[in-house]
Write a protein that holds these residues in place. Structure first.
Motif, PDB file in Angstrom:
ATOM      1  N   VAL A  75       0.880  -1.279   0.084  1.00 38.14           N
ATOM      2  CA  VAL A  75       0.007   0.007  -0.146  1.00 38.14           C
ATOM      3  C   VAL A  75       0.950   1.079  -0.186  1.00 38.14           C
ATOM      4  CG1 VAL A  75      -1.656   1.228   1.145  1.00 38.14           C
ATOM      5  CG2 VAL A  75      -1.967  -1.187   1.150  1.00 38.14           C
ATOM      6  N   PHE A  76       0.361   2.139  -0.812  1.00 35.26           N
ATOM      7  CA  PHE A  76       1.280   3.306  -1.140  1.00 35.26           C
ATOM      8  C   PHE A  76       0.254   4.356  -0.024  1.00 35.26           C
ATOM      9  CE2 PHE A  76       2.552   1.060  -4.540  1.00 35.26           C
ATOM     10  CZ  PHE A  76       3.879   1.221  -4.698  1.00 35.26           C
ATOM     11  N   VAL A  77       0.793   4.945   1.032  1.00 31.88           N
ATOM     12  CA  VAL A  77      -0.046   5.636   1.772  1.00 31.88           C
ATOM     13  C   VAL A  77      -0.239   7.013   1.274  1.00 31.88           C
ATOM     14  CG1 VAL A  77       0.317   7.164   4.125  1.00 31.88           C
ATOM     15  CG2 VAL A  77       1.312   4.753   3.767  1.00 31.88           C
ATOM     16  N   CYS A  78       0.719   7.806   0.504  1.00 33.44           N
ATOM     17  CA  CYS A  78       0.460   8.913  -0.217  1.00 33.44           C
ATOM     18  C   CYS A  78       1.136   9.242  -1.350  1.00 33.44           C
ATOM     19  CB  CYS A  78       0.542  10.209   0.748  1.00 33.44           C
ATOM     20  SG  CYS A  78      -0.082  11.822   0.260  1.00 33.44           S
ATOM     21  N   THR A  79       0.513   9.427  -2.539  1.00 34.10           N
ATOM     22  CA  THR A  79       1.257   9.778  -3.567  1.00 34.10           C
ATOM     23  C   THR A  79       0.836  11.097  -4.334  1.00 34.10           C
ATOM     24  OG1 THR A  79       1.297   7.328  -4.203  1.00 34.10           O
ATOM     25  CG2 THR A  79       1.634   9.053  -6.083  1.00 34.10           C
ATOM     26  N   GLU A  80       1.876  11.962  -4.545  1.00 40.31           N
ATOM     27  CA  GLU A  80       1.268  13.265  -5.254  1.00 40.31           C
ATOM     28  C   GLU A  80       1.734  13.501  -6.676  1.00 40.31           C
ATOM     29  OE1 GLU A  80       1.350  17.286  -2.858  1.00 40.31           O
ATOM     30  OE2 GLU A  80       3.412  17.078  -3.731  1.00 40.31           O
ATOM     31  N   VAL A  81       0.973  14.062  -7.408  1.00 39.96           N
ATOM     32  CA  VAL A  81       1.135  14.209  -8.828  1.00 39.96           C
ATOM     33  C   VAL A  81       0.871  15.632  -9.222  1.00 39.96           C
ATOM     34  CG1 VAL A  81       0.577  13.707 -11.290  1.00 39.96           C
ATOM     35  CG2 VAL A  81       0.361  11.957  -9.576  1.00 39.96           C
ATOM     36  N   GLY A  82       1.770  16.415  -9.896  1.00 37.00           N
ATOM     37  CA  GLY A  82       1.844  17.777 -10.295  1.00 37.00           C
ATOM     38  C   GLY A  82       2.981  18.438 -10.275  1.00 37.00           C
ATOM     39  N   ASN A  83       3.030  19.751 -10.816  1.00 41.01           N
ATOM     40  CA  ASN A  83       2.015  20.728 -10.717  1.00 41.01           C
ATOM     41  C   ASN A  83       1.471  21.017 -11.897  1.00 41.01           C
ATOM     42  OD1 ASN A  83       3.050  20.892  -7.632  1.00 41.01           O
ATOM     43  ND2 ASN A  83       4.713  22.363  -8.449  1.00 41.01           N
ATOM     44  N   PHE A  84      -0.096  21.307 -11.716  1.00 46.62           N
ATOM     45  CA  PHE A  84      -0.814  21.371 -13.007  1.00 46.62           C
ATOM     46  C   PHE A  84      -1.287  22.912 -13.131  1.00 46.62           C
ATOM     47  CE2 PHE A  84      -1.187  16.903 -12.186  1.00 46.62           C
ATOM     48  CZ  PHE A  84      -1.204  16.193 -13.545  1.00 46.62           C
ATOM     49  N   ALA A  85      -1.021  23.359 -14.309  1.00 49.69           N
ATOM     50  CA  ALA A  85      -2.104  24.601 -14.687  1.00 49.69           C
ATOM     51  C   ALA A  85      -3.390  24.315 -14.847  1.00 49.69           C
ATOM     52  CB  ALA A  85      -1.446  25.218 -16.274  1.00 49.69           C
ATOM     53  N   LEU A 196      -1.249  27.087  -9.663  1.00 47.91           N
ATOM     54  CA  LEU A 196      -0.822  25.529  -9.952  1.00 47.91           C
ATOM     55  C   LEU A 196      -1.680  24.611  -8.986  1.00 47.91           C
ATOM     56  CD1 LEU A 196       2.714  25.877 -10.870  1.00 47.91           C
ATOM     57  CD2 LEU A 196       0.877  26.003 -12.261  1.00 47.91           C
ATOM     58  N   GLN A 197      -1.916  23.308  -9.195  1.00 52.35           N
ATOM     59  CA  GLN A 197      -2.339  22.554  -8.433  1.00 52.35           C
ATOM     60  C   GLN A 197      -1.808  21.140  -8.488  1.00 52.35           C
ATOM     61  OE1 GLN A 197      -6.483  22.466  -9.512  1.00 52.35           O
ATOM     62  NE2 GLN A 197      -7.269  23.968  -8.207  1.00 52.35           N
ATOM     63  N   ALA A 198      -1.704  20.529  -7.344  1.00 52.03           N
ATOM     64  CA  ALA A 198      -1.116  19.262  -7.274  1.00 52.03           C
ATOM     65  C   ALA A 198      -2.046  18.147  -6.685  1.00 52.03           C
ATOM     66  CB  ALA A 198       0.159  19.295  -6.304  1.00 52.03           C
ATOM     67  N   PHE A 199      -2.304  17.238  -7.105  1.00 53.96           N
ATOM     68  CA  PHE A 199      -3.139  16.108  -6.771  1.00 53.96           C
ATOM     69  C   PHE A 199      -2.480  15.019  -5.754  1.00 53.96           C
ATOM     70  CE2 PHE A 199      -4.926  17.844 -10.519  1.00 53.96           C
ATOM     71  CZ  PHE A 199      -6.414  17.756 -10.265  1.00 53.96           C
ATOM     72  N   GLN A 200      -3.162  14.773  -4.489  1.00 51.58           N
ATOM     73  CA  GLN A 200      -2.787  13.765  -3.787  1.00 51.58           C
ATOM     74  C   GLN A 200      -3.811  12.526  -3.865  1.00 51.58           C
ATOM     75  OE1 GLN A 200      -1.982  15.840  -0.081  1.00 51.58           O
ATOM     76  NE2 GLN A 200      -0.195  16.657  -0.741  1.00 51.58           N
ATOM     77  N   PHE A 201      -3.093  11.381  -3.681  1.00 55.98           N
ATOM     78  CA  PHE A 201      -3.788  10.104  -3.422  1.00 55.98           C
ATOM     79  C   PHE A 201      -3.476   9.101  -2.268  1.00 55.98           C
ATOM     80  CE2 PHE A 201      -3.131  11.759  -7.619  1.00 55.98           C
ATOM     81  CZ  PHE A 201      -4.173  11.643  -8.470  1.00 55.98           C
ATOM     82  N   ARG A 202      -4.174   8.752  -1.485  1.00 56.86           N
ATOM     83  CA  ARG A 202      -3.739   7.989  -0.342  1.00 56.86           C
ATOM     84  C   ARG A 202      -4.239   6.677  -0.511  1.00 56.86           C
ATOM     85  NH1 ARG A 202      -1.789  11.260   3.204  1.00 56.86           N
ATOM     86  NH2 ARG A 202      -2.330  13.610   2.997  1.00 56.86           N
ATOM     87  N   ASP A 203      -3.348   5.629   0.247  1.00 54.20           N
ATOM     88  CA  ASP A 203      -3.748   4.389   0.430  1.00 54.20           C
ATOM     89  C   ASP A 203      -4.037   3.456  -1.115  1.00 54.20           C
ATOM     90  OD1 ASP A 203      -3.603   4.640   2.948  1.00 54.20           O
ATOM     91  OD2 ASP A 203      -5.777   5.168   3.374  1.00 54.20           O
ATOM     92  N   LEU A 204      -3.265   3.630  -1.899  1.00 55.72           N
ATOM     93  CA  LEU A 204      -3.283   3.010  -3.241  1.00 55.72           C
ATOM     94  C   LEU A 204      -2.596   1.722  -2.950  1.00 55.72           C
ATOM     95  CD1 LEU A 204      -2.483   5.995  -5.544  1.00 55.72           C
ATOM     96  CD2 LEU A 204      -4.898   5.274  -4.832  1.00 55.72           C
TER      97      LEU A 204
END
Length: 228
Positions: A75-85, A196-204
């Motif tokens: 399990v990946f606790v927290c993953t972040e993708v970004g930064n998006f316009a 700008l915005q970054a997306f975070q994903f938890r418990d993947l």
């Protein structure tokens, strides 16, 4: 007495006949020939020696013990993708709908990289009481132009002493404060509000994270990383 003689003779004769088997056997298997005949492959039944049976049982237990335990789920606790316009953020978020992540998905605003001004400040104190105590010390030193920052997240309970468009103005104020005895103040940049915005994903799990990586690959300028 003759009757006693004949009685004893009859008993002895009966015991003799029973011992010789003339009267049949009282063993259970002798009286159940049909049940014995119905047994399947009775001629192939054999008894194992005690040592052999024990060894076979031990081998069976060892085979069960040797069976590998299932691996824990990755399990990946927290993953972040970004930064998006803004425009790319909308396209990325639309692509994420297929993952059905629900509350495990969120996004945050990313500070801009352009410096908008410079602030002279005393670093955040532990709590409101500590900030009030520091403010009283400033008053005793003759400093009256300040305010306690209670709303900011990163600067909560810091004390602002002045904001300047140019760094030279901030450095001039800092030098003046040092002469007054304020030695804990410092100068720091303030950044413009980013769009700008970054997306975070938890418990993947691994499979879902791989699917997320496939979506991110369509935005090659964006980085996937662990949350800070």
């Amino acid at each position: 007495m003759k009757w006693l003689f004949w009685l004893l003779l009859a008993v002895n004769a009966g015991l003799f006949a029973l011992g010789r088997g003339y009267l049949g056997s009282f063993h259970a298997d002798a009286h159940e020939p049909e049940r014995l005949a119905k047994q399947l492959n009775s001629d192939k039944i054999s008894l194992l020696p005690a040592a052999t049976a024990t060894a076979a049982a031990t081998a069976g237990a060892s085979a069960v013990a040797a069976k590998p335990a299932p691996k824990p789920l990755e399990v990946f606790v927290c993953t972040e993708v970004g930064n998006f316009a803004p425009a790319d953020a909308r396209r990325f978020e639309s692509a994420l709908e297929a993952l059905e992540l629900g509350e495990r998905q969120s996004r945050r605003n990313v500070p801009g990289q352009d410096i908008s001004s410079y602030i002279v400040y005393i670093p955040p104190q532990a709590n409101k009481e500590a900030a009030d105590k520091k403010a009283n010390e400033l008053k005793q030193l003759g400093v009256s132009n300040f305010f306690i920052m209670s709303d900011s997240t990163t600067m909560r309970w810091a004390i602002s002493l002045g904001v300047f468009k140019q760094e030279t103005g901030a450095q001039t104020l800092l030098a003046s404060l040092v002469k007054q005895g304020v030695h804990s103040a410092r100068v720091g940049p303030r950044y413009s509000n980013g769009k700008l915005q970054a997306f975070q994903f938890r418990d993947l799990d691994r499979a879902t994270r791989n699917r997320l990586e496939q979506i991110r690959a369509k935005f090659p300028e964006q980085e996937m990383r662990s949350c800070r």
